[in-house]
Structures are given as C-alpha cells and as structure tokens.
Design an enzyme around this catalytic site. Structure first.
Site, PDB file in Angstrom:
ATOM      1  CG  ASP A 102       3.852  35.907 -23.326  1.00 33.13           C
ATOM      2  OD1 ASP A 102       2.777  35.920 -22.481  1.00 33.13           O
ATOM      3  OD2 ASP A 102       3.239  36.376 -24.319  1.00 33.13           O
ATOM      4  CG  ASP A 204      -1.603  35.867 -21.178  1.00 33.52           C
ATOM      5  OD1 ASP A 204      -1.463  36.303 -22.134  1.00 33.52           O
ATOM      6  OD2 ASP A 204      -2.541  34.856 -19.782  1.00 33.52           O
TER       7      ASP A 204
HETATM    8  O1  TEU Z   1      -5.229  37.613 -24.112  1.00 31.18           O
HETATM    9  C1  TEU Z   1      -5.803  38.317 -23.002  1.00 31.18           C
HETATM   10  C2  TEU Z   1      -7.478  38.705 -24.089  1.00 31.18           C
HETATM   11  O2  TEU Z   1      -8.179  38.927 -22.865  1.00 31.18           O
HETATM   12  C3  TEU Z   1      -7.525  39.204 -24.951  1.00 31.18           C
HETATM   13  O3  TEU Z   1      -6.721  40.233 -26.355  1.00 31.18           O
HETATM   14  C4  TEU Z   1      -8.043  38.092 -25.906  1.00 31.18           C
HETATM   15  O4  TEU Z   1      -6.876  37.082 -26.549  1.00 31.18           O
HETATM   16  C5  TEU Z   1     -10.010  38.737 -26.247  1.00 31.18           C
HETATM   17  O5  TEU Z   1     -10.121  39.138 -24.484  1.00 31.18           O
HETATM   18  C6  TEU Z   1     -10.614  37.836 -27.271  1.00 31.18           C
HETATM   19  O6  TEU Z   1     -11.668  38.290 -27.153  1.00 31.18           O
HETATM   20  C7  TEU Z   1      -4.370  36.830 -23.538  1.00 31.18           C
HETATM   21  C8  TEU Z   1      -3.853  36.463 -24.701  1.00 31.18           C
HETATM   22  O7  TEU Z   1      -2.402  37.281 -25.136  1.00 31.18           O
HETATM   23  C9  TEU Z   1      -4.378  35.162 -25.201  1.00 31.18           C
HETATM   24  O8  TEU Z   1      -3.805  34.947 -26.838  1.00 31.18           O
HETATM   25  C10 TEU Z   1      -4.862  34.435 -24.618  1.00 31.18           C
HETATM   26  O9  TEU Z   1      -5.784  33.059 -25.234  1.00 31.18           O
HETATM   27  C11 TEU Z   1      -5.443  35.393 -23.285  1.00 31.18           C
HETATM   28  O10 TEU Z   1      -4.702  35.863 -22.413  1.00 31.18           O
HETATM   29  C12 TEU Z   1      -5.413  33.937 -22.277  1.00 31.18           C
HETATM   30  O11 TEU Z   1      -4.285  33.449 -21.607  1.00 31.18           O
END
Ligand code: TEU
Length: 567
Positions: A102, A204
C-alpha cells in the site's frame, strides 16, 4: 510462475487484503504483526490466493492506522522488522503468491521529517513539499474545503502564520505534487520497494494528488460541496501517474490498483486502459454509496438495490467498452461488512455470504477478498461508543452530537457506518480472543467468534470458506469468467440480480436472490431460446440445498445464488 512472462497475469488472479493490525498477533501486544501474517501464508495459499495486498506497515504514529506515514522505507517496530518483511516476501514467493504494498502518497504524517522541516520556516527547502496558504484576506481559513474525516481541511501553524492542507486527519498533511522534488521522492520510495521484489502497489486515494491551483471555495452546486470537485481527478493527475508508470510500474512489471475516490468512469478508463500506461485497474466506490441519502455517509437509509445493480452493470459494460479493468470488491477496511449491509447476517448469514461472493466473482475484473469475508464475518455487535477506535468514527460521533443528534441516534449511525466494522480481529478459532492474540486486543473481538471462525470452516465442505476457495479456483478454469461480455438479465426484478457473461464459446449465468423470501426468476423468451435452450449446462457453484436444473423459470429460496456455464 514468472509473472513477467505473462503481461496480464493479474486478470486471472484473486487478491486477499490483509489489515495487519487485526490479522494475527504473535507478541501478545494486542496488535497484529508481520510474523503473524507469515504464520498464515499456508492458510492463504490453501484458499488459492494469488496476490496479498498488505496494508501500511511503515513507521507511523498510527493516527490513521498506518495511512499516516512517517518513514516510507522503514518498518514500524510494532509490526516487526525489515528481516520479517523479507521473510514474508520470500515466503509468499515460494508459495506462488505475490505481495502488493500500500503506497500512501497523497499525504504523509506530520511526523514525517519532510513535514517537520517544512513547518520550520517559509524558506525551508522542504517548505514546498506541502501545501501552505496564507489566511484569507481579513483572516480565517484559506477556503471552505472540508476534511473527509469531518471539519475544515486546513490546519493553522503558528510558527509561520500559515495554514497547511489536510484532506484527511489533521496529522495527514497533503503533499504538494506540483513540486518536482516531491514526485522524485515518490519515485525513489517506490523504486526502493520494487527493488526489494514486491509485485505491485495499491495506491491510496491516488486520484486526489493534483489540486486545482486556484484553491477556489466550493459553491456547493454539486453535492456534497466539500471542495472535492477541485481536487478529484485533478488537472495533472494523469500526467503524474504516467510518470510513475514510466519510471517504476512499467520498468518493474508491477501490478497496480489505484484507489479512486468519487471518480468518474471516463477517468477510470484512462487510469486502467493498458494503452494509457497508468494503472492495471481501479477501485471506485459508487456501488458502496447506494445507502447514502443524497451522498451523505452519516445519514441512514435502506440501500437501493436497483441502484446497486445499475451501477455494477454500467461499470461492467462501460469499463469493458473503454478497455479498462475493474477491481471488484464489496468489502475493505473502510467499509462496514457487506454481509450486514446488503444481505442477512442472522439466520441466512451463510447463504448471504456465499451469494455476495458468487455475485461478485462472476463479474469481469479482479476480485478482492477482505480478511474475514471468506468466513462470513458480519459487522460486530457494538455495545458502547467507547468500543470504537477509528479517528473518523470518534470525530463523527462528536460532530453528530454537535448537530443535535441524541447520543442514541449518533451511536446507532456510527454502528452502521463505522470503518471499525471491518477492523475487528480476524477470527481464527474458538479460543480466547478468537486466536488473534494472547494479550488484550486493540479493538474488541466480535462476540460471535465461537461460532464464526476459520477452524470451524476449513474442513466443512459447505462452509463459506470452501465456497470462496471454489470460486477462486473456478476463475482459473473457466475462461468466460475472465473475458465474457456482460449483460444484465433481471431487468425490473425487485429481489433478483441476474446477469450473463458471453465470450461466444461459453456463456456464464449468475442468478442471486437478494431477499429473505422465495421468488421466481424467468429468462426472457428470446434470450432463453437463442442462448440456453437445448444446450448443455453445468452448475459451477450454488449455495442452496436443492439446486434447480437450469430452466426458463427458476424458483429461488431466500438468498439462493447460482452460477452456471453453458457450452
Ligand atoms: O481511504 C480513502 C477514502 O476516501 C475513504 O474510503 C475514506 O475512508 C472515507 O472517505 C471516509 O469517509 C484511504 C484509506 O483506504 C483509508 O483507510 C485512509 O484513512 C484514507 O485513504 C487516508 O489515507
């Protein structure tokens, strides 16, 4: 297998997503670790997995469980050492599995040395690694953009009297991709891991890296009006991704999946069409917003089944037409369990888990299994708001109270929506803490673990685990699952999702009853007579005790789901 010999090897693969903090603890600390994953490689091989997506294990203060990276090239001691990582990598390879890391480069932790330097002074060489803005004329926030975790996206820093941008937590500072040095740093860190021999990357929120450089206020004309239209699929995003492909992905023959927040199909086609030389495939989240009233995550409504089917169908047809490739998923570490959300996690839990699996794995794309999905783990039972750990959940609980919700209402919303629903420990057996840890788990273990666990399912031919194993194996044997053109068959049916996949040699049929009542599905006459009638059909997989013969009219028991191939 040398994957570099076969360019599209990942199109036949199944990916397993590991949330290391909740996977397997070998130290008794209460948090999972890399050695814990090493100990489960045989398990994953047994399931038939091709690729392991390992979520962030880098040095991090863990405010967002590792998505706040403080050092991209070192392992967080809580998870283990670089030797452990190398052993994991070798262990996966020797079992014919690939490791996908990741990469979180829309932002870094504010504890990253780059940020520590950046905040020191306006003329620090690292100042432009991040996005700093003066207060608005007359004082106050530079614009009205909101953090995805609630509240403003700007943090004021007294040292220099400017604000820095944080689209997520206030300790996740957005990197400034306009700065060529930032791009070079990212290429360097990705090269570091590619040289170590990993097979790919999950990127991400990668479609957020290019911001509109005017940083305009959001006028709210498009919901949710939080500023996303100014940084989602932004002006230079494809240029930046092509650069990464050119310098890293292409050079090392990597498999890559981009996580695309609030994206469009046109962009996803460009991101994932091989001719564009960007990513192998994309995640999008439209199908996981069908229970958000007006796009609002923190309000509840029953999910819109028709919308779910329409979205899957549009993306199946559209991505194929544009030469793109979908990453297929119902679950991940940011979503409540689909089992509880879209089907039935009580009496029909096993049928439901299998139905979701069959429905998803029959589609065109590369399927992702999130840890615990393969044994039918539902949302856990929450008893108190103090049980939640996720920063988004705790923020939102406070914001919901501020907005006037009662504590009961706010708790109910968090229970339904929290990302912690998928982050409770993996349930390995019926011993204490489900065999996850001998210590105190960092987040509660779901109380249903004595019944729902890996050990109870491995040898049961009718288990959810063995259903997944079979589906993963089918993908390797039945070509139409990989290349068949999609056609939706259930038009208008309120309970059934049915589709076909056709590659002119084989026809795949998937029929699923997403309801707890009996129903009937009928093939349209023309489709039935021209494509199925009189041909030989084979039931590939099903989930009900009595499996019907493929007929024009099929009776379906609650949550029944079948996959046939016609040749
Ligand atoms: O997630 C991105 C993201 O926008 C989401 O799925 C987020 O959790 C959601 O919009 C909140 O309501 C990624 C990662 O998968 C997540 O775990 C991280 O917190 C986020 O990016 C920041 O790095």
């Amino acid at each position: 297998m040398n994957h570099k010999q076969e360019i599209d090897w990942w199109r036949k693969s199944t990916v397993y997503q590991v949330y290391p903090k909740s996977f397997n603890d070998t130290t008794g600390r209460g948090t999972g670790d890399i050695r814990g994953l090493i100990g489960k490689l045989d398990y994953l091989q047994g399931l038939g997995i091709d690729i392991i997506w390992l979520q962030p294990v880098y040095v991090s203060p863990q405010n967002d469980n590792g998505y706040d990276v403080a050092d991209y090239c070192r392992i967080n001691p809580e998870f283990g050492t670089m030797d452990d990582f190398d052993e994991l990598s070798a262990g996966a390879r020797s079992r014919g599995m690939h490791l996908m890391l990741d990469i979180v480069v829309n932002h870094s932790s504010t504890e990253h040395p780059w940020f520590q330097e950046s905040r020191k002074s306006k003329d620090n060489p690292y100042r432009d690694y991040y996005i700093w803005k003066d207060p608005a004329p007359g004082g106050g926030l530079p614009n009205n953009w909101q953090s995805k975790f609630g509240g403003t996206a700007w943090q004021y820093d007294e040292t220099t009297g400017q604000y820095f941008l944080t689209l997520f937590d206030k300790t996740q500072a957005d990197l400034n991709w306009e700065n060529e040095k930032v791009r070079e740093e990212v290429i360097k860190l990705m090269t570091f891991w590619a040289e170590k021999g990993v097979s790919g990357f999950r990127m991400d929120v990668i479609n957020l890296i290019s911001k509109n450089q005017d940083f305009p206020d959001d006028d709210g004309s498009i919901s949710p009006g939080d500023g996303r239209k100014y940084y989602t699929d932004g002006p230079r995003v494809h240029e930046y991704i092509k650069l990464m492909h050119d310098r890293v992905f292409g050079r090392y023959g990597l498999v890559t999946v981009g996580e695309m927040s609030s994206t469009t199909m046109a962009h996803c086609i460009q991101y994932s069409n091989p001719e564009e030389r960007e990513f192998s495939m994309t995640f999008n989240f439209h199908h996981l917003k069908v229970d958000y009233p007006n796009g609002q995550k923190w309000e509840l409504m029953p999910y819109d089944f028709e919308a779910l089917k329409v979205l899957f169908s549009e993306w199946q047809v559209g991505m194929r037409a544009g030469g793109g490739w979908n990453a297929l998923f119902f679950n991940n570490h940011d979503q409540p369990r689909a089992l509880s959300r879209f089907t039935h996690d009580g009496e029909y839990r096993t049928e439901s888990a299998k139905l979701l699996a069959t429905t998803l794995h029959g589609l065109q794309g590369t399927p992702y299994v999130f840890q615990g999905e393969e044994i039918g783990m539902p949302n856990p039972v929450w008893n108190d708001v103090s049980e939640f750990r996720d920063i988004e959940s705790t923020n939102m609980y406070r914001i919901l109270l501020e907005k006037g919700k009662s504590p009961e209402e706010a708790f109910h919303i968090i229970c339904e929506r929290s990302r912690d629903n998928s982050r409770t420990p993996m349930q390995w057996d019926d011993s204490d803490n489900a065999g996850f840890t001998t210590g105190t788990p960092w987040i509660k273990v779901d109380e249903r673990y004595p019944e729902i666990n890996v050990k109870a399912q491995l040898d049961d031919p009718n288990s959810v685990y063995n259903h997944y194993k079979k589906l993963i194996a089918l993908r390797k044997k039945v070509q139409v699952i990989i290349d068949g053109a999609y056609e939706r068959l259930d038009i208008g049916h309120p309970q059934v999702f049915a589709y076909a996949r056709d590659n002119a040699k084989e026809l795949l049929i998937v029929i699923s009853n997403f309801s707890e009542t009996d129903t009937v599905f009928t093939f349209e006459e023309l489709f039935w007579s021209s494509k199925i009638d009189g041909k030989s059909s084979e039931l590939l997989i099903g989930n009900a005790e009595h499996t019907p013969k493929l007929a024009q009219e099929i009776k379906l028991t609650p949550y029944a789901s079948y996959m046939w191939v016609i040749r």
